[in-house]
Design a protein around this motif. Sequence first.
Motif, PDB file in Angstrom:
ATOM      1  N   ASN A   1       0.789  -1.236   0.000  1.00 56.46           N
ATOM      2  CA  ASN A   1       0.000   0.000   0.000  1.00 56.46           C
ATOM      3  C   ASN A   1       0.820   1.285   0.000  1.00 56.46           C
ATOM      4  OD1 ASN A   1      -2.560  -1.415   0.147  1.00 56.46           O
ATOM      5  ND2 ASN A   1      -2.045  -1.868   2.275  1.00 56.46           N
ATOM      6  N   ALA A   2       2.075   1.225  -0.422  1.00 52.29           N
ATOM      7  CA  ALA A   2       2.859   2.452  -0.597  1.00 52.29           C
ATOM      8  C   ALA A   2       2.551   3.031  -1.974  1.00 52.29           C
ATOM      9  CB  ALA A   2       4.351   2.160  -0.480  1.00 52.29           C
ATOM     10  N   ASP A   3       2.524   4.360  -2.088  1.00 55.31           N
ATOM     11  CA  ASP A   3       2.292   4.976  -3.392  1.00 55.31           C
ATOM     12  C   ASP A   3       3.511   5.758  -3.884  1.00 55.31           C
ATOM     13  OD1 ASP A   3       1.710   6.793  -1.251  1.00 55.31           O
ATOM     14  OD2 ASP A   3       0.814   8.155  -2.695  1.00 55.31           O
ATOM     15  N   GLN A   4       4.558   5.859  -3.036  1.00 55.50           N
ATOM     16  CA  GLN A   4       5.793   6.522  -3.449  1.00 55.50           C
ATOM     17  C   GLN A   4       6.992   5.724  -2.968  1.00 55.50           C
ATOM     18  OE1 GLN A   4       4.806  11.284  -3.640  1.00 55.50           O
ATOM     19  NE2 GLN A   4       5.644  10.516  -1.732  1.00 55.50           N
ATOM     20  N   MET A   5       8.104   5.825  -3.704  1.00 50.56           N
ATOM     21  CA  MET A   5       9.365   5.227  -3.298  1.00 50.56           C
ATOM     22  C   MET A   5      10.422   6.325  -3.227  1.00 50.56           C
ATOM     23  SD  MET A   5      11.877   2.492  -5.225  1.00 50.56           S
ATOM     24  CE  MET A   5      10.858   1.040  -5.026  1.00 50.56           C
ATOM     25  N   LEU A   6      11.020   6.502  -2.055  1.00 52.02           N
ATOM     26  CA  LEU A   6      12.103   7.458  -1.874  1.00 52.02           C
ATOM     27  C   LEU A   6      13.418   6.703  -2.012  1.00 52.02           C
ATOM     28  CD1 LEU A   6      12.679  10.465  -1.112  1.00 52.02           C
ATOM     29  CD2 LEU A   6      12.914   9.665   1.261  1.00 52.02           C
ATOM     30  N   ILE A   7      14.076   6.876  -3.154  1.00 52.16           N
ATOM     31  CA  ILE A   7      15.335   6.184  -3.436  1.00 52.16           C
ATOM     32  C   ILE A   7      16.469   7.065  -2.938  1.00 52.16           C
ATOM     33  CG2 ILE A   7      16.782   5.159  -5.221  1.00 52.16           C
ATOM     34  CD1 ILE A   7      14.237   4.980  -6.971  1.00 52.16           C
ATOM     35  N   VAL A   8      17.118   6.630  -1.862  1.00 50.00           N
ATOM     36  CA  VAL A   8      18.155   7.442  -1.227  1.00 50.00           C
ATOM     37  C   VAL A   8      19.526   6.971  -1.715  1.00 50.00           C
ATOM     38  CG1 VAL A   8      19.094   8.281   0.960  1.00 50.00           C
ATOM     39  CG2 VAL A   8      16.663   7.685   0.787  1.00 50.00           C
ATOM     40  N   VAL A   9      20.289   7.911  -2.269  1.00 55.46           N
ATOM     41  CA  VAL A   9      21.615   7.627  -2.835  1.00 55.46           C
ATOM     42  C   VAL A   9      22.581   8.687  -2.311  1.00 55.46           C
ATOM     43  CG1 VAL A   9      22.962   7.336  -4.957  1.00 55.46           C
ATOM     44  CG2 VAL A   9      20.542   6.706  -4.920  1.00 55.46           C
ATOM     45  N   ALA A  10      23.792   8.293  -1.945  1.00 61.82           N
ATOM     46  CA  ALA A  10      24.801   9.254  -1.504  1.00 61.82           C
ATOM     47  C   ALA A  10      25.600   9.743  -2.707  1.00 61.82           C
ATOM     48  CB  ALA A  10      25.739   8.613  -0.486  1.00 61.82           C
ATOM     49  N   ALA A  11      25.944  11.021  -2.695  1.00 57.19           N
ATOM     50  CA  ALA A  11      26.775  11.567  -3.768  1.00 57.19           C
ATOM     51  C   ALA A  11      28.169  10.955  -3.730  1.00 57.19           C
ATOM     52  CB  ALA A  11      26.860  13.087  -3.643  1.00 57.19           C
ATOM     53  N   THR A  12      28.585  10.517  -2.559  1.00 52.93           N
ATOM     54  CA  THR A  12      29.870   9.836  -2.380  1.00 52.93           C
ATOM     55  C   THR A  12      29.873   9.163  -1.015  1.00 52.93           C
ATOM     56  OG1 THR A  12      32.293  10.100  -2.460  1.00 52.93           O
ATOM     57  CG2 THR A  12      31.030  11.830  -1.332  1.00 52.93           C
ATOM     58  N   ASN A  13      30.803   8.227  -0.831  1.00 50.91           N
ATOM     59  CA  ASN A  13      31.012   7.586   0.479  1.00 50.91           C
ATOM     60  C   ASN A  13      29.717   7.001   1.069  1.00 50.91           C
ATOM     61  OD1 ASN A  13      32.568   6.790   2.707  1.00 50.91           O
ATOM     62  ND2 ASN A  13      32.027   8.619   3.854  1.00 50.91           N
ATOM     63  N   PRO A  14      29.189   5.926   0.468  1.00 52.64           N
ATOM     64  CA  PRO A  14      29.705   5.154  -0.658  1.00 52.64           C
ATOM     65  C   PRO A  14      29.354   5.795  -2.004  1.00 52.64           C
ATOM     66  CG  PRO A  14      27.678   4.177   0.137  1.00 52.64           C
ATOM     67  CD  PRO A  14      27.984   5.320   1.065  1.00 52.64           C
ATOM     68  N   GLU A  15      30.110   5.411  -3.019  1.00 55.98           N
ATOM     69  CA  GLU A  15      29.892   5.961  -4.353  1.00 55.98           C
ATOM     70  C   GLU A  15      28.509   5.567  -4.873  1.00 55.98           C
ATOM     71  OE1 GLU A  15      31.924   8.067  -6.037  1.00 55.98           O
ATOM     72  OE2 GLU A  15      32.985   8.073  -4.128  1.00 55.98           O
ATOM     73  N   PRO A  16      27.839   6.464  -5.560  1.00 55.28           N
ATOM     74  CA  PRO A  16      26.492   6.151  -6.080  1.00 55.28           C
ATOM     75  C   PRO A  16      26.546   5.061  -7.138  1.00 55.28           C
ATOM     76  CG  PRO A  16      27.296   8.219  -6.996  1.00 55.28           C
ATOM     77  CD  PRO A  16      28.287   7.814  -5.946  1.00 55.28           C
TER      78      PRO A  16
END
Length: 351
Positions: free
Chosen positions: A131-146
């Motif tokens: 029942n989720a309608d959104q996905m928040l994809i969290v990525v770091a710009a570095t450390n760890p590398e995307p």
Amino acid sequence: MSWWADDEDDDEPELDESDVRIRPNPRGTRPRSKTRPKHEDAVVGRVMTVDRGRFGVLVDEDTDSEHEIIASRARELGRTPIVTGDFVDVVGDVSGEPGSLARVVRVRERSTVLRRSADDTDAVERVIVANADQMLIVVAATNPEPRARLVDRYLVAAFDAGIDPILCITKTDLADPAEFLAEFDALDLTVVTLSKDAIPHERLDGLLAGHTTVAVGHSGVGKSTLVNALVPGADRAIGHVNAVTGRGRHTSSSTLCLRFTAEDGSKGWIVDTPGVRSFGLGHVDPENIIRSFAVSAVIPPGEPPDGIPLSEAHDWEIIDRLEAGELGESGRARIESLQKLLETRTDRPTP
């Protein structure tokens, strides 16, 4: 004399019900019935978390009597999966008092289901959240590398489930994410960037309020830090990145549904998930992998070739048109990435 006539001289012993030996029921004290109770007095609740056969369920949501209870699975549910985000019917002791235990007797119809598999050759799906309608994809710009390829997998899973993706880039104070984001220019993605000292609360409030958003990301990218900032008191464990391997340490071991409250008082839900280093797509129909890209693509201006929009083209037409430069170099890169995903599916065993 007839054989059924009374005979006072008959020596046969008289028997009654107590003399009849009854075989005991080895599976219970009463016979089983196919008739199941309707549980018309059941209370509706939202599953907040799942822990070793016990379910934290929020009942009387948005009322003065709102509270969380602990419930177990009713026998009649069998192996029906119950996951975080499910709406369920519960009966029994729903007081929430210490030591009380209710029972989940029904799982209500789901609007969406986000799944993943152990790897691309595994057709067995694992439901992450309902029942989720959104996905928040969290990525770091570095450390760890995307990792663009991991993001591709998240996007495919989101589009396949009918969930809108939001790309969130953390640690922008440590590195410029422009080059990484350029890889997704061909997609019409909502992008949010934040640094250690600058979290765009107003922007996030507008995106998250009124929605149920599942947060996903590689270990160590700052997902739990972000969740703690958005939901004060969440106290999600925060990990660190290994300086040698560049990998994050798994800190959150469970999926947890948290109430989000914006500065203006509007509310939403954030479902925090454990960090993963891989996201198998063995459950996704291969035809949906390329199609999902076209549906989410930035449609170029002007009339489409032959009058057919990219989102309505066949798989082979999508590839041909992107290789012809319809969505530029980033579009070509995205198709190449998705084609590699498809190649991993060719060895998938037939069920």
